[in-house]
Design a protein around this motif. Structure first.
Motif, mmCIF file in Angstrom:
data_model
loop_
_atom_site.group_PDB
_atom_site.id
_atom_site.type_symbol
_atom_site.label_atom_id
_atom_site.label_comp_id
_atom_site.label_asym_id
_atom_site.label_seq_id
_atom_site.Cartn_x
_atom_site.Cartn_y
_atom_site.Cartn_z
ATOM 1 N N TYR A 138 0.828 -1.206 0.000
ATOM 2 C CA TYR A 138 0.000 0.000 0.000
ATOM 3 C C TYR A 138 0.865 1.260 0.000
ATOM 4 O O TYR A 138 0.653 2.179 -0.801
ATOM 5 N N VAL A 139 1.859 1.319 0.896
ATOM 6 C CA VAL A 139 2.679 2.525 1.022
ATOM 7 C C VAL A 139 3.580 2.704 -0.202
ATOM 8 O O VAL A 139 3.556 3.745 -0.871
ATOM 9 N N PHE A 140 4.386 1.686 -0.520
ATOM 10 C CA PHE A 140 5.317 1.816 -1.638
ATOM 11 C C PHE A 140 4.578 1.903 -2.968
ATOM 12 O O PHE A 140 4.978 2.654 -3.865
ATOM 13 N N GLY A 141 3.493 1.131 -3.115
ATOM 14 C CA GLY A 141 2.720 1.177 -4.346
ATOM 15 C C GLY A 141 2.097 2.537 -4.579
ATOM 16 O O GLY A 141 2.119 3.069 -5.691
ATOM 17 N N SER A 142 1.534 3.114 -3.520
ATOM 18 C CA SER A 142 0.905 4.434 -3.636
ATOM 19 C C SER A 142 1.933 5.497 -3.993
ATOM 20 O O SER A 142 1.703 6.349 -4.865
ATOM 21 N N ILE A 143 3.072 5.468 -3.324
ATOM 22 C CA ILE A 143 4.105 6.473 -3.563
ATOM 23 C C ILE A 143 4.658 6.360 -4.981
ATOM 24 O O ILE A 143 4.795 7.363 -5.701
ATOM 25 N N ALA A 144 4.963 5.142 -5.392
ATOM 26 C CA ALA A 144 5.552 4.946 -6.723
ATOM 27 C C ALA A 144 4.585 5.339 -7.825
ATOM 28 O O ALA A 144 4.952 6.034 -8.777
ATOM 29 N N ALA A 145 3.341 4.892 -7.712
ATOM 30 C CA ALA A 145 2.366 5.188 -8.755
ATOM 31 C C ALA A 145 2.097 6.687 -8.853
ATOM 32 O O ALA A 145 2.012 7.248 -9.947
#
Length: 430
Positions: A361-368
């Protein structure tokens, strides 16, 4: 049986692994065929299997909406509109797109972000959970074993070793969950049993989750467009036809596997009272309490196949980003040394997170929120130039950390402010 499985995977991964040049080692000389493409895409997709079990046990069929349906749509869109362009453009990675358009600094910023997204850490946590349970070893030993074992055959064989092991693991992953589901149906009953015994709202589309949270995953699923593993397989494919057919077949296979895994999760919610789990994963609890020994071992081999087939791909692709995009070529920092570095980084990340979904959730949200819009503009509007590319990459990250620090103001999920800032900055022309 489980020891034999590890030996087979190691031997298959090492067999003829050293007979390859650099292009074959990294990209299979861009000759990835349809069966191999499907096998590696399907197996790589499912590394977070224990999290699917936990999430479906707690929330029901909304698991399929969040981790299934949204990702099917993203994968189909990628196959039809993005994948063919990537294969034709002859650019090896997303950071190299940024380098070609905006220079070396943008390349390195995007590389760092994508290393976090493609980190094997979440899957290392899951593998360690399995190893601790099966072999009764410590968390530290489980993580070290997982890292060394995964690196051992891809260090010498590269993508060829990954493909060979993925084909075997594809068979085991379906076999394990098919056996579990058939056993549960035979011993507890079919759909009627689930309807009568699962908790309230487990069979409703959104479950107990806020609609805003559920919809935020529709945006997070767009990370498919910038997933380094998907990019790598797309670049490595022999032609566009392989990419389109490969993804469509993979979506069908994902759907079938989701039916198996989420159905088993629903049975777990119907069978197991929460006070009996004692922090044990529902899948593991079902295997221990209900499966005969041979079927239990096959199911564990299926679980191991799912997570190990993801870990090796994430190690490999992350190491390519480090060696080709992050470190200066003049330093001759090769891919094999990068594998060891990624192992260390993954270990550090893994010991600092409790739940895999938190990392997603955290890394996916930031990267996207950082990379998605600028990258899509480069693909579909190549003549458009963002005026402040580095700021456009960095500001969504800063906003995301501020959002986390203030504990999601107004209950707005992490993805939305980052995407808004990225859209705003991307609209400023050179």
């Amino acid at each position: 049986m489980i020891y034999t499985y590890f030996i087979i995977i190691l031997l298959v991964g090492l067999y003829h692994s050293k007979k390859s040049n650099q292009s074959e080692y990294l990209y299979l000389s861009r000759k990835l065929t349809l069966p191999s493409f499907v096998a590696t895409i399907v197996t790589t997709w499912y590394g977070g299997i224990l999290e699917i079990g936990r999430f479906s046990y707690l929330n029901g069929i909304v698991t399929w909406l969040i981790f299934g349906f949204f990702y099917y749509i993203s994968a189909i869109l990628f196959a039809l509109y993005i994948g063919p362009k990537l294969n034709e453009n002859n650019i090896k990675s997303i950071p190299q797109y940024f380098n070609k358009k905006y220079g070396a600094i943008s390349q390195k910023i995007s590389a760092i972000i994508l290393i976090l997204v493609s980190s094997p850490a979440p899957y290392l946590i899951i593998l360690s959970t399995l190893l601790i349970h099966i072999f009764d070893i410590s968390l530290n030993n489980a993580m070290i074993f997982g890292i060394i074992f995964s690196i051992s055959y891809i260090y010498s064989g590269g993508i060829k070793s990954i493909i060979k092991t993925d084909i075997i693991q594809l068979i085991f992953m379906y076999m394990g969950f098919f056996i579990m589901l058939i056993y549960l149906i035979n011993n507890f009953g079919g759909i009627t049993y689930l309807i009568n015994h699962v908790p309230d709202k487990h069979l409703s589309l959104t479950g107990n989750l806020p609609i805003g949270y559920v919809l935020s995953w529709s945006l997070i699923s767009l990370i498919t467009f910038i997933d380094p593993n998907i990019f790598h397989r797309t670049y490595s494919s022999k032609d566009i036809k392989t990419i389109k057919k490969g993804f469509l077949i993979s979506v069908l296979l994902w759907f079938i596997f989701d039916i198996l895994t989420i159905s088993v999760g629903l049975y777990a919610s119907a069978i197991i009272p929460s006070h009996l789990l004692n922090n044990m994963n529902p899948y593991i609890y079902l295997a221990e309490e209900h499966l005969p020994i041979i079927l239990k071992n096959i199911f564990y081999i299926g679980l191991l196949s799912i997570v190990m087939s993801t870990i090796d791909s994430f190690f490999f692709v992350s190491s390519i980003i480090v060696s080709d995009d992050l470190i200066d070529k003049k330093n001759k920092f090769n891919n094999k040394l990068a594998l060891i570095l990624i192992g260390i980084i993954s270990y550090v990340i893994a010991i600092n997170f409790s739940f895999v979904i938190d990392i997603w959730y955290v890394f996916g949200s930031i990267a996207a929120s950082s990379i998605l819009i600028p990258f899509l503009l480069m693909i579909f509007k190549p003549n458009k130039t963002i005026k402040y590319p580095n700021t456009t990459l960095l500001m969504p990250i800063l906003v995301s950390f501020i959002w986390i620090y203030f504990e999601y103001p107004y209950n707005i999920d992490l993805m939305y402010p980052g995407i808004f800032i990225s859209s705003l900055l991307s609209s400023i022309n050179e």
